[in-house]
Design a protein around this motif. Structure first.
Motif, PDB file in Angstrom:
ATOM      1  N   VAL A  75       0.858  -1.186   0.000  1.00 35.01           N
ATOM      2  CA  VAL A  75       0.000   0.000   0.000  1.00 35.01           C
ATOM      3  C   VAL A  75       0.897   1.240   0.000  1.00 35.01           C
ATOM      4  O   VAL A  75       1.835   1.332   0.795  1.00 35.01           O
ATOM      5  N   LEU A  76       0.598   2.174  -0.881  1.00 29.68           N
ATOM      6  CA  LEU A  76       1.353   3.418  -0.972  1.00 29.68           C
ATOM      7  C   LEU A  76       0.562   4.530  -0.297  1.00 29.68           C
ATOM      8  O   LEU A  76      -0.550   4.852  -0.718  1.00 29.68           O
ATOM      9  N   SER A  77       1.129   5.113   0.754  1.00 34.67           N
ATOM     10  CA  SER A  77       0.431   6.218   1.415  1.00 34.67           C
ATOM     11  C   SER A  77       0.310   7.415   0.486  1.00 34.67           C
ATOM     12  O   SER A  77      -0.642   8.200   0.577  1.00 34.67           O
ATOM     13  N   HIS A  78       1.291   7.565  -0.428  1.00 39.83           N
ATOM     14  CA  HIS A  78       1.280   8.636  -1.429  1.00 39.83           C
ATOM     15  C   HIS A  78       2.402   8.324  -2.411  1.00 39.83           C
ATOM     16  O   HIS A  78       3.067   7.291  -2.279  1.00 39.83           O
ATOM     17  N   TYR A  79       2.614   9.203  -3.363  1.00 40.54           N
ATOM     18  CA  TYR A  79       3.664   8.930  -4.340  1.00 40.54           C
ATOM     19  C   TYR A  79       4.797   9.929  -4.210  1.00 40.54           C
ATOM     20  O   TYR A  79       4.719  11.066  -4.692  1.00 40.54           O
ATOM     21  N   HIS A  80       5.848   9.522  -3.526  1.00 36.80           N
ATOM     22  CA  HIS A  80       7.156  10.147  -3.593  1.00 36.80           C
ATOM     23  C   HIS A  80       8.151   9.014  -3.775  1.00 36.80           C
ATOM     24  O   HIS A  80       8.047   7.975  -3.115  1.00 36.80           O
ATOM     25  N   ALA A  81       9.116   9.223  -4.646  1.00 34.93           N
ATOM     26  CA  ALA A  81      10.008   8.130  -5.048  1.00 34.93           C
ATOM     27  C   ALA A  81      10.681   7.459  -3.858  1.00 34.93           C
ATOM     28  O   ALA A  81      10.877   6.246  -3.841  1.00 34.93           O
ATOM     29  N   VAL A  82      11.014   8.239  -2.844  1.00 37.15           N
ATOM     30  CA  VAL A  82      11.741   7.698  -1.697  1.00 37.15           C
ATOM     31  C   VAL A  82      10.915   6.665  -0.934  1.00 37.15           C
ATOM     32  O   VAL A  82      11.447   5.876  -0.154  1.00 37.15           O
ATOM     33  N   ARG A  83       9.614   6.615  -1.201  1.00 35.60           N
ATOM     34  CA  ARG A  83       8.733   5.674  -0.507  1.00 35.60           C
ATOM     35  C   ARG A  83       8.221   4.541  -1.375  1.00 35.60           C
ATOM     36  O   ARG A  83       7.689   3.568  -0.863  1.00 35.60           O
ATOM     37  N   HIS A 162      -0.104  16.319   2.588  1.00 40.97           N
ATOM     38  CA  HIS A 162       1.282  16.263   2.120  1.00 40.97           C
ATOM     39  C   HIS A 162       1.345  16.212   0.587  1.00 40.97           C
ATOM     40  O   HIS A 162       2.253  16.766  -0.025  1.00 40.97           O
ATOM     41  N   THR A 163       0.397  15.521  -0.029  1.00 38.76           N
ATOM     42  CA  THR A 163       0.126  15.599  -1.463  1.00 38.76           C
ATOM     43  C   THR A 163      -1.393  15.590  -1.611  1.00 38.76           C
ATOM     44  O   THR A 163      -2.125  15.504  -0.628  1.00 38.76           O
ATOM     45  N   LYS A 164      -1.865  15.600  -2.857  1.00 42.25           N
ATOM     46  CA  LYS A 164      -3.316  15.569  -3.038  1.00 42.25           C
ATOM     47  C   LYS A 164      -3.901  14.186  -2.790  1.00 42.25           C
ATOM     48  O   LYS A 164      -5.099  14.056  -2.546  1.00 42.25           O
ATOM     49  N   GLY A 165      -3.039  13.143  -2.821  1.00 42.76           N
ATOM     50  CA  GLY A 165      -3.563  11.788  -2.793  1.00 42.76           C
ATOM     51  C   GLY A 165      -3.287  10.972  -1.546  1.00 42.76           C
ATOM     52  O   GLY A 165      -3.568   9.772  -1.519  1.00 42.76           O
ATOM     53  N   ASP A 166      -2.737  11.583  -0.483  1.00 45.80           N
ATOM     54  CA  ASP A 166      -2.338  10.808   0.699  1.00 45.80           C
ATOM     55  C   ASP A 166      -3.482  10.013   1.296  1.00 45.80           C
ATOM     56  O   ASP A 166      -4.605  10.496   1.399  1.00 45.80           O
ATOM     57  N   ILE A 167      -3.146   8.790   1.710  1.00 45.91           N
ATOM     58  CA  ILE A 167      -4.096   7.961   2.446  1.00 45.91           C
ATOM     59  C   ILE A 167      -3.447   7.486   3.742  1.00 45.91           C
ATOM     60  O   ILE A 167      -2.224   7.523   3.896  1.00 45.91           O
ATOM     61  N   ALA A 179       0.112   6.598   9.269  1.00 49.97           N
ATOM     62  CA  ALA A 179      -0.265   7.929   8.802  1.00 49.97           C
ATOM     63  C   ALA A 179       0.535   8.416   7.615  1.00 49.97           C
ATOM     64  O   ALA A 179       0.190   9.436   7.015  1.00 49.97           O
ATOM     65  N   GLY A 180       1.624   7.722   7.241  1.00 51.99           N
ATOM     66  CA  GLY A 180       2.469   8.236   6.181  1.00 51.99           C
ATOM     67  C   GLY A 180       2.978   9.628   6.524  1.00 51.99           C
ATOM     68  O   GLY A 180       3.049  10.018   7.695  1.00 51.99           O
ATOM     69  N   ASP A 181       3.294  10.403   5.504  1.00 50.98           N
ATOM     70  CA  ASP A 181       3.871  11.723   5.732  1.00 50.98           C
ATOM     71  C   ASP A 181       2.836  12.790   6.052  1.00 50.98           C
ATOM     72  O   ASP A 181       3.171  13.975   6.143  1.00 50.98           O
ATOM     73  N   MET A 182       1.606  12.396   6.278  1.00 55.09           N
ATOM     74  CA  MET A 182       0.619  13.315   6.807  1.00 55.09           C
ATOM     75  C   MET A 182       1.020  13.786   8.202  1.00 55.09           C
ATOM     76  O   MET A 182       0.688  14.895   8.622  1.00 55.09           O
ATOM     77  N   PRO A 216       4.164   7.372  12.151  1.00 59.28           N
ATOM     78  CA  PRO A 216       4.258   8.554  11.300  1.00 59.28           C
ATOM     79  C   PRO A 216       5.133   8.278  10.095  1.00 59.28           C
ATOM     80  O   PRO A 216       5.734   7.206   9.967  1.00 59.28           O
ATOM     81  N   GLY A 217       5.233   9.250   9.204  1.00 61.60           N
ATOM     82  CA  GLY A 217       6.068   9.072   8.025  1.00 61.60           C
ATOM     83  C   GLY A 217       7.543   8.981   8.350  1.00 61.60           C
ATOM     84  O   GLY A 217       8.294   8.225   7.727  1.00 61.60           O
ATOM     85  N   ARG A 218       7.974   9.766   9.303  1.00 61.67           N
ATOM     86  CA  ARG A 218       9.339   9.715   9.823  1.00 61.67           C
ATOM     87  C   ARG A 218       9.271   9.880  11.330  1.00 61.67           C
ATOM     88  O   ARG A 218       8.355  10.490  11.862  1.00 61.67           O
TER      89      ARG A 218
END
Length: 320
Positions: A75-83, A162-167, A179-182, A216-218
């Protein structure tokens, strides 16, 4: 040529893999991007895939220390390459993300990959092992439930942040949230692709879930309701201080360079010790300045735009 602040971060981080609820694990590494793991009756879910297949293998090794069940879902919390660029390593049945995240891959996936490789050389070690962009194979709009045996995992798009698509991934039976990077904890939120006007309301929606534990994301896993409140509150305070400062500068007619200097002077005493502060702030202030000036959607970051922005702001600060 000046380098991004993050390029000086070459020291390997200590990985922690800990069970924070029954069959729910947090994978953290001293401020590097976190992942989460849920071990179900017949398979495993991984939340956020890491930067490369080499980085993903470290997480897979941890998973194999607790189960030999197949990894069914990434599952991708959002799309940033590092994740996301490590997704190919898992051999998962499905890669799941919001439809808005899929749209981000279409719109800016390659540019994001190219720019982040330049920003984070340590995390993208052996980047040649990445087979290409990570494409979600299942998407949804607002909510999707996965059943890991008898356990429900809710994937929720709570609003732009954090982006338009975060979940987030929410596990109701144990009140754990990925929570990902939210949300960040002791780490600087990256707002280069953010919607700063919406993010606080999205955090309200997150808190309404009633999470008692959170990855959290970090930063470290948050293991009590009070720690969750502190993590979300710290993220909220950072966003408010950033955006309110920048909005005032824009209203006063200050240019980006002057706004950056003033914002850094205000933010550094409170947040300067947070992980990746010096790396994030030029991107954060630039996006905040654009949004405060009326640009709703984030401009695509390319490798060239990264360098031009960084050199302009850092050169102007060093000459001041």
């Amino acid at each position: 040529m000046a380098n991004f602040a993050s390029t000086a971060d070459l020291e390997e981080k200590k990985i922690t893999f800990e069970e924070i609820a029954e069959n729910v694990y947090a994978y953290t590494a001293e401020g590097d991007p976190n992942s989460g793991v849920i071990v179900g009756d017949d398979g495993v879910l991984v939340m956020d895939a890491q930067a490369t297949p080499i980085q993903a293998q470290k997480l897979i090794d941890c998973i194999r220390g607790v189960t030999d069940k197949p990894i069914k879902y990434v599952v991708l919390s959002h799309y940033h390459a590092v994740r996301v660029m490590g997704a190919s390593a898992y051999g998962a049945e499905a890669i799941i993300a919001s439809q808005l995240t899929y749209d981000n891959v279409v719109e800016r996936g390659q540019q994001d990959f190219d720019s982040e490789v330049g920003r984070f050389p340590r995390l993208f070690d052996q980047v040649e092992t990445v087979p290409g962009l990570t494409w979600p194979t299942i998407t949804f709009e607002k909510k999707m439930s996965l059943w890991m045996g008898k356990r429900e995992v809710q994937l929720l798009h709570l609003g732009r942040s954090h982006t338009k698509g975060d979940i987030v991934a929410w596990i109701p039976d144990c009140k754990v949230c990925f929570a990902g990077d939210m949300v960040e904890y002791g780490a600087t939120p990256y707002t280069g692709d953010a919607y700063l006007s919406d993010w606080p309301t999205t955090l309200d929606n997150l808190m309404a879930l009633g999470a008692e534990k959170m990855i959290p994301g970090r930063g470290e896993a948050l293991k009590t309701a009070d720690e969750v409140k502190a993590g979300v509150g710290g993220t909220r305070d950072f966003l408010s201080d950033l955006f309110e400062t920048v909005k005032k500068c824009v209203a006063d007619g200050k240019d980006l360079t002057a706004t950056y200097k003033e914002t850094m002077d205000i933010m550094r005493p409170k947040y300067g010790q947070w992980v990746i502060f010096d790396h994030c702030m030029p991107f954060d202030v630039t996006r905040a300045y654009q949004e405060a000036s009326g640009q709703e959607h984030p401009q695509i970051w390319t490798a060239d735009r990264d360098r031009e922005m960084w050199l302009a702001l850092e050169r102007d600060q060093s000459a001041a």
